[in-house]
Design a protein around this motif. Sequence first.
Motif, PDB file in Angstrom:
ATOM      1  N   MET A   1      16.126   4.049   6.554  1.00  0.00           N
ATOM      2  CA  MET A   1      15.418   2.794   6.504  1.00  0.00           C
ATOM      3  C   MET A   1      14.104   2.929   7.249  1.00  0.00           C
ATOM      4  O   MET A   1      14.082   3.441   8.352  1.00  0.00           O
ATOM      5  CB  MET A   1      16.330   1.753   7.135  1.00  0.00           C
ATOM      6  CG  MET A   1      15.647   0.569   7.670  1.00  0.00           C
ATOM      7  SD  MET A   1      16.373  -0.837   6.935  1.00  0.00           S
ATOM      8  CE  MET A   1      14.943  -1.587   6.328  1.00  0.00           C
ATOM      9  N   GLU A   2      13.067   2.460   6.639  1.00  0.00           N
ATOM     10  CA  GLU A   2      11.750   2.570   7.242  1.00  0.00           C
ATOM     11  C   GLU A   2      11.310   1.229   7.832  1.00  0.00           C
ATOM     12  O   GLU A   2      11.486   0.189   7.211  1.00  0.00           O
ATOM     13  CB  GLU A   2      10.739   3.033   6.201  1.00  0.00           C
ATOM     14  CG  GLU A   2      10.944   4.472   5.774  1.00  0.00           C
ATOM     15  CD  GLU A   2       9.808   4.967   4.902  1.00  0.00           C
ATOM     16  OE1 GLU A   2       8.660   4.513   5.091  1.00  0.00           O
ATOM     17  OE2 GLU A   2      10.087   5.793   4.027  1.00  0.00           O
ATOM     18  N   TYR A   3      10.752   1.300   9.015  1.00  0.00           N
ATOM     19  CA  TYR A   3      10.201   0.132   9.682  1.00  0.00           C
ATOM     20  C   TYR A   3       8.697   0.300   9.747  1.00  0.00           C
ATOM     21  O   TYR A   3       8.215   1.423   9.794  1.00  0.00           O
ATOM     22  CB  TYR A   3      10.814   0.003  11.080  1.00  0.00           C
ATOM     23  CG  TYR A   3      12.218  -0.549  11.032  1.00  0.00           C
ATOM     24  CD1 TYR A   3      12.442  -1.902  11.188  1.00  0.00           C
ATOM     25  CD2 TYR A   3      13.301   0.279  10.770  1.00  0.00           C
ATOM     26  CE1 TYR A   3      13.728  -2.425  11.121  1.00  0.00           C
ATOM     27  CE2 TYR A   3      14.584  -0.235  10.691  1.00  0.00           C
ATOM     28  CZ  TYR A   3      14.793  -1.583  10.876  1.00  0.00           C
ATOM     29  OH  TYR A   3      16.053  -2.101  10.797  1.00  0.00           O
ATOM     30  N   PRO A   4       7.944  -0.798   9.735  1.00  0.00           N
ATOM     31  CA  PRO A   4       8.381  -2.181   9.871  1.00  0.00           C
ATOM     32  C   PRO A   4       8.967  -2.734   8.574  1.00  0.00           C
ATOM     33  O   PRO A   4       8.698  -2.243   7.487  1.00  0.00           O
ATOM     34  CB  PRO A   4       7.102  -2.923  10.238  1.00  0.00           C
ATOM     35  CG  PRO A   4       6.011  -2.127   9.623  1.00  0.00           C
ATOM     36  CD  PRO A   4       6.483  -0.699   9.648  1.00  0.00           C
ATOM     37  N   ILE A   5       9.787  -3.784   8.753  1.00  0.00           N
ATOM     38  CA  ILE A   5      10.302  -4.543   7.617  1.00  0.00           C
ATOM     39  C   ILE A   5       9.810  -5.975   7.757  1.00  0.00           C
ATOM     40  O   ILE A   5       9.473  -6.421   8.845  1.00  0.00           O
ATOM     41  CB  ILE A   5      11.842  -4.499   7.518  1.00  0.00           C
ATOM     42  CG1 ILE A   5      12.491  -5.031   8.797  1.00  0.00           C
ATOM     43  CG2 ILE A   5      12.323  -3.097   7.201  1.00  0.00           C
ATOM     44  CD1 ILE A   5      13.988  -5.185   8.702  1.00  0.00           C
ATOM     45  N   LYS A   6       9.768  -6.673   6.635  1.00  0.00           N
ATOM     46  CA  LYS A   6       9.221  -8.034   6.620  1.00  0.00           C
ATOM     47  C   LYS A   6      10.216  -8.994   5.993  1.00  0.00           C
ATOM     48  O   LYS A   6      11.022  -8.604   5.148  1.00  0.00           O
ATOM     49  CB  LYS A   6       7.919  -8.067   5.830  1.00  0.00           C
ATOM     50  CG  LYS A   6       6.846  -7.186   6.421  1.00  0.00           C
ATOM     51  CD  LYS A   6       5.611  -7.175   5.569  1.00  0.00           C
ATOM     52  CE  LYS A   6       4.583  -6.231   6.182  1.00  0.00           C
ATOM     53  NZ  LYS A   6       3.359  -6.200   5.407  1.00  0.00           N
ATOM     54  N   ALA A   7      10.129 -10.256   6.398  1.00  0.00           N
ATOM     55  CA  ALA A   7      10.930 -11.323   5.809  1.00  0.00           C
ATOM     56  C   ALA A   7      10.202 -12.640   6.039  1.00  0.00           C
ATOM     57  O   ALA A   7       9.253 -12.708   6.816  1.00  0.00           O
ATOM     58  CB  ALA A   7      12.321 -11.373   6.419  1.00  0.00           C
ATOM     59  N   SER A   8      10.669 -13.683   5.362  1.00  0.00           N
ATOM     60  CA  SER A   8      10.048 -14.997   5.535  1.00  0.00           C
ATOM     61  C   SER A   8      11.092 -16.088   5.377  1.00  0.00           C
ATOM     62  O   SER A   8      12.206 -15.847   4.918  1.00  0.00           O
ATOM     63  CB  SER A   8       8.930 -15.200   4.510  1.00  0.00           C
ATOM     64  OG  SER A   8       9.469 -15.346   3.222  1.00  0.00           O
ATOM     65  N   CYS A   9      10.682 -17.296   5.727  1.00  0.00           N
ATOM     66  CA  CYS A   9      11.515 -18.467   5.493  1.00  0.00           C
ATOM     67  C   CYS A   9      11.547 -18.745   3.980  1.00  0.00           C
ATOM     68  O   CYS A   9      10.892 -18.055   3.204  1.00  0.00           O
ATOM     69  CB  CYS A   9      10.964 -19.667   6.258  1.00  0.00           C
ATOM     70  SG  CYS A   9       9.322 -20.192   5.736  1.00  0.00           S
ATOM     71  N   GLN A  10      12.259 -19.777   3.570  1.00  0.00           N
ATOM     72  CA  GLN A  10      12.390 -20.065   2.141  1.00  0.00           C
ATOM     73  C   GLN A  10      11.063 -20.407   1.480  1.00  0.00           C
ATOM     74  O   GLN A  10      10.806 -20.003   0.356  1.00  0.00           O
ATOM     75  CB  GLN A  10      13.396 -21.183   1.908  1.00  0.00           C
ATOM     76  CG  GLN A  10      14.823 -20.710   2.115  1.00  0.00           C
ATOM     77  CD  GLN A  10      15.824 -21.787   1.770  1.00  0.00           C
ATOM     78  OE1 GLN A  10      15.812 -22.868   2.348  1.00  0.00           O
ATOM     79  NE2 GLN A  10      16.688 -21.489   0.822  1.00  0.00           N
ATOM     80  N   CYS A  11      10.192 -21.142   2.176  1.00  0.00           N
ATOM     81  CA  CYS A  11       8.924 -21.528   1.552  1.00  0.00           C
ATOM     82  C   CYS A  11       7.821 -20.503   1.779  1.00  0.00           C
ATOM     83  O   CYS A  11       6.773 -20.578   1.142  1.00  0.00           O
ATOM     84  CB  CYS A  11       8.483 -22.909   2.035  1.00  0.00           C
ATOM     85  SG  CYS A  11       7.869 -22.976   3.739  1.00  0.00           S
TER      86      CYS A  11
END
Length: 141
Positions: A1-11
């Motif tokens: 697994m490579e970092y960085p990883i990203k995510a967000s809220c639903q909107c």
Amino acid sequence: MEYPIKASCQCGQVSYQLTVPPQRVIACYCQECQKLSTSPFSITAVVARSAIEFTGEMKQWSRIAESGNENRAKFCPQCGTRIYHYNPQTPELIKLKLKPVGASVDTSFAPSLHIFISETPSWYQLPQGITAYKKGEGAPK
């Protein structure tokens, strides 16, 4: 697994970039986490505050936990998605609630510890072979 990883809220208004794997991922079955997740448990990734960068506006809500500690929660004011929790006495650690999407991150965000299992709904079957603690048992920190 490579970092960085990203995510967000639903909107998508709040997002994050995590630079290192979580220190620990916990499945909590307490009644407060059941309310939060509207499921038998809530997943929390414990990460160092220095390893994550947030963008977007967040609002804050807090409550006193059964332990007597204050539990502060950050959330997106537009869609209501819970982003993370923290204890103001240990602000260097946050309890991330957002899970990044994608098959490659699934193992990094799989729970290694299950807590408050004595509050698990009777209809839910706990996974076999897990490290688990009932309410009141001292899980490692």
